[in-house]
Design a protein around this motif. Sequence first.
Motif, PDB file in Angstrom:
ATOM      1  N   HIS A   1     108.367  65.622 -24.458  1.00  0.00           N
ATOM      2  CA  HIS A   1     108.169  66.673 -25.449  1.00  0.00           C
ATOM      3  C   HIS A   1     109.122  66.384 -26.588  1.00  0.00           C
ATOM      4  O   HIS A   1     109.942  65.498 -26.497  1.00  0.00           O
ATOM      5  CB  HIS A   1     108.529  68.009 -24.798  1.00  0.00           C
ATOM      6  CG  HIS A   1     107.722  69.170 -25.328  1.00  0.00           C
ATOM      7  ND1 HIS A   1     107.531  70.309 -24.648  1.00  0.00           N
ATOM      8  CD2 HIS A   1     107.058  69.350 -26.507  1.00  0.00           C
ATOM      9  CE1 HIS A   1     106.785  71.153 -25.356  1.00  0.00           C
ATOM     10  NE2 HIS A   1     106.491  70.577 -26.485  1.00  0.00           N
ATOM     11  N   TYR A   2     109.013  67.133 -27.656  1.00  0.00           N
ATOM     12  CA  TYR A   2     109.973  66.995 -28.755  1.00  0.00           C
ATOM     13  C   TYR A   2     110.037  65.547 -29.230  1.00  0.00           C
ATOM     14  O   TYR A   2     111.105  65.001 -29.445  1.00  0.00           O
ATOM     15  CB  TYR A   2     111.378  67.435 -28.329  1.00  0.00           C
ATOM     16  CG  TYR A   2     111.424  68.800 -27.679  1.00  0.00           C
ATOM     17  CD1 TYR A   2     111.394  69.949 -28.461  1.00  0.00           C
ATOM     18  CD2 TYR A   2     111.479  68.921 -26.303  1.00  0.00           C
ATOM     19  CE1 TYR A   2     111.426  71.193 -27.868  1.00  0.00           C
ATOM     20  CE2 TYR A   2     111.507  70.184 -25.703  1.00  0.00           C
ATOM     21  CZ  TYR A   2     111.480  71.303 -26.489  1.00  0.00           C
ATOM     22  OH  TYR A   2     111.514  72.533 -25.895  1.00  0.00           O
TER      23      TYR A   2
ATOM     24  N   VAL B   1     108.318  67.232 -32.791  1.00  0.00           N
ATOM     25  CA  VAL B   1     109.665  67.753 -33.008  1.00  0.00           C
ATOM     26  C   VAL B   1     109.582  69.128 -33.686  1.00  0.00           C
ATOM     27  O   VAL B   1     108.800  69.310 -34.619  1.00  0.00           O
ATOM     28  CB  VAL B   1     110.438  66.763 -33.900  1.00  0.00           C
ATOM     29  CG1 VAL B   1     111.819  67.293 -34.222  1.00  0.00           C
ATOM     30  CG2 VAL B   1     110.522  65.399 -33.230  1.00  0.00           C
ATOM     31  N   SER B   2     110.391  70.070 -33.230  1.00  0.00           N
ATOM     32  CA  SER B   2     110.381  71.410 -33.833  1.00  0.00           C
ATOM     33  C   SER B   2     110.902  71.358 -35.268  1.00  0.00           C
ATOM     34  O   SER B   2     111.778  70.557 -35.591  1.00  0.00           O
ATOM     35  CB  SER B   2     111.251  72.363 -33.012  1.00  0.00           C
ATOM     36  OG  SER B   2     110.703  72.570 -31.735  1.00  0.00           O
TER      37      SER B   2
ATOM     38  N   ALA C   1     112.459  63.560 -25.449  1.00  0.00           N
ATOM     39  CA  ALA C   1     111.958  62.694 -26.507  1.00  0.00           C
ATOM     40  C   ALA C   1     111.865  61.252 -25.981  1.00  0.00           C
ATOM     41  O   ALA C   1     110.937  60.516 -26.302  1.00  0.00           O
ATOM     42  CB  ALA C   1     112.866  62.762 -27.730  1.00  0.00           C
TER      43      ALA C   1
ATOM     44  N   SER D   1     107.392  77.447 -31.639  1.00  0.00           N
ATOM     45  CA  SER D   1     107.918  76.654 -32.741  1.00  0.00           C
ATOM     46  C   SER D   1     106.754  76.202 -33.622  1.00  0.00           C
ATOM     47  O   SER D   1     105.659  75.943 -33.129  1.00  0.00           O
ATOM     48  CB  SER D   1     108.700  75.463 -32.198  1.00  0.00           C
ATOM     49  OG  SER D   1     107.926  74.767 -31.239  1.00  0.00           O
TER      50      SER D   1
ATOM     51  N   ARG E   1     116.827  67.715 -24.930  1.00  0.00           N
ATOM     52  CA  ARG E   1     115.787  67.358 -25.915  1.00  0.00           C
ATOM     53  C   ARG E   1     115.711  65.843 -26.102  1.00  0.00           C
ATOM     54  O   ARG E   1     114.627  65.281 -26.248  1.00  0.00           O
ATOM     55  CB  ARG E   1     116.040  68.028 -27.259  1.00  0.00           C
ATOM     56  CG  ARG E   1     116.185  69.529 -27.227  1.00  0.00           C
ATOM     57  CD  ARG E   1     115.047  70.280 -26.550  1.00  0.00           C
ATOM     58  NE  ARG E   1     115.206  71.703 -26.776  1.00  0.00           N
ATOM     59  CZ  ARG E   1     115.867  72.543 -25.963  1.00  0.00           C
ATOM     60  NH1 ARG E   1     116.391  72.100 -24.817  1.00  0.00           N
ATOM     61  NH2 ARG E   1     116.000  73.822 -26.270  1.00  0.00           N
TER      62      ARG E   1
ATOM     63  N   TYR F   1     117.042  67.503 -34.988  1.00  0.00           N
ATOM     64  CA  TYR F   1     115.617  67.337 -35.289  1.00  0.00           C
ATOM     65  C   TYR F   1     115.398  66.713 -36.664  1.00  0.00           C
ATOM     66  O   TYR F   1     114.441  65.956 -36.859  1.00  0.00           O
ATOM     67  CB  TYR F   1     114.878  68.667 -35.158  1.00  0.00           C
ATOM     68  CG  TYR F   1     114.766  69.164 -33.733  1.00  0.00           C
ATOM     69  CD1 TYR F   1     114.705  68.278 -32.665  1.00  0.00           C
ATOM     70  CD2 TYR F   1     114.711  70.518 -33.444  1.00  0.00           C
ATOM     71  CE1 TYR F   1     114.591  68.734 -31.354  1.00  0.00           C
ATOM     72  CE2 TYR F   1     114.588  70.984 -32.141  1.00  0.00           C
ATOM     73  CZ  TYR F   1     114.535  70.088 -31.105  1.00  0.00           C
ATOM     74  OH  TYR F   1     114.418  70.549 -29.816  1.00  0.00           O
TER      75      TYR F   1
END
Length: 336
Positions: free
Chosen positions: A237-238, A157-158, A333, A150, A329, A298
């Motif tokens: 992550h994210y 965040v992607s 987060a 990504s 996700r 996102y």
Amino acid sequence: MSGDGPPRDAAPEVGDGRDPTAIDRAVAVLRRGGLVAFPTETVYGLGADATDPDAIDRIFVAKGRPSDHPLIVHIAEGAAIDRWARDVPAVARILADAFWPGPLTMILRRSPLVPDAVTGGRDTVGLRVPDHPVARALLDAFAGGLAAPSANRFGQVSPTSASDVIADLGADVDFVLDGGPCRVGVESTILDLSGDEPEILRPGGVSRERLADVLGAAPGSWSGSGPARAPGMLASHYSPRATVEVVTEDEVVARSGLLAGEGRTVAVMGPRAIAGLADEVIELEPVGLGDDYARHLYARLRQADRLGADVLLAVAPPAEGVGVAVIDRLRRAARS
Ligand code: TXA
Ligand code: MG
């Protein structure tokens, strides 16, 4: 990428993905070992020639990503599977027929064509055929595989739009193909077919239910805390800058009121409008359910940051279909 290169806030070159001359320029960048961000149906990818170890190294530098986190190789069509993988099991071909092009990544034993830089030295490779006209035009014109994570900095965040990519990576990416907002909005499902039984390493755009329909049984799902099966699948992550909390619809009014009362800037998001919020709580536009939630997730996380939220309270969708990926996700987060 050297010290005298462009500053981080410089802008990359951007082309309209529907314009064939932009595709030609992107291919030229790839051929000389450069980085091209391109839209897929899931999120934007940061692509490089999958057979060029120097170009692959640049991806890790631009993202700030640890070099042992393997990259997915994007290919133009299922027929190319045997160039990139060996000992391909029959089930992989069945899944490719069912879900490619689309948001399914299969982990297979790698062919000698795949450099160590892509897989972090592992004997396996992740392959997928993206379902986006711009990604497909690029892959057709390039006539090779594109290694692409990504197109965001590591742990962030992607990106689901070209402007997200530009905001994150600036001139660390050489060229950005703009293909509009991403339709799916969360990353591909990663299915490991290199072991005895198919195993989901990351929930994503293809639901477990849809995989079960084709496989005849639901694949297992890895959730251990031992050595990472999918290196890079970190618990946290994210993550946006705001602290994320996952709450139920029943909790959101009281919790947001409490935090706002402590002087924190609070944003809330969820499938539908929320009644009874305090005036000072920022209500982000409702994301809807199912595919809609994933598509907008996102963008809302980024919006919460732009609005200066300290805390984002997220009402999760039901754990079905792509909602499972959304919940995954949100949890990651929230753990950061
Ligand atoms: O939808 C997507 O999958 C997007 C778009 C751009 O295709 N790509 C994406 O890439 O999400 P990335 O690098 O952010 O996440 C890929 C994950 C890695 O974190 C890693 O865990 C897993 O794929 N992966 C890749 N190759 C692997 C391998 N050989 N074995 C195990 N896991 C692998
Ligand atoms: Mg990523």
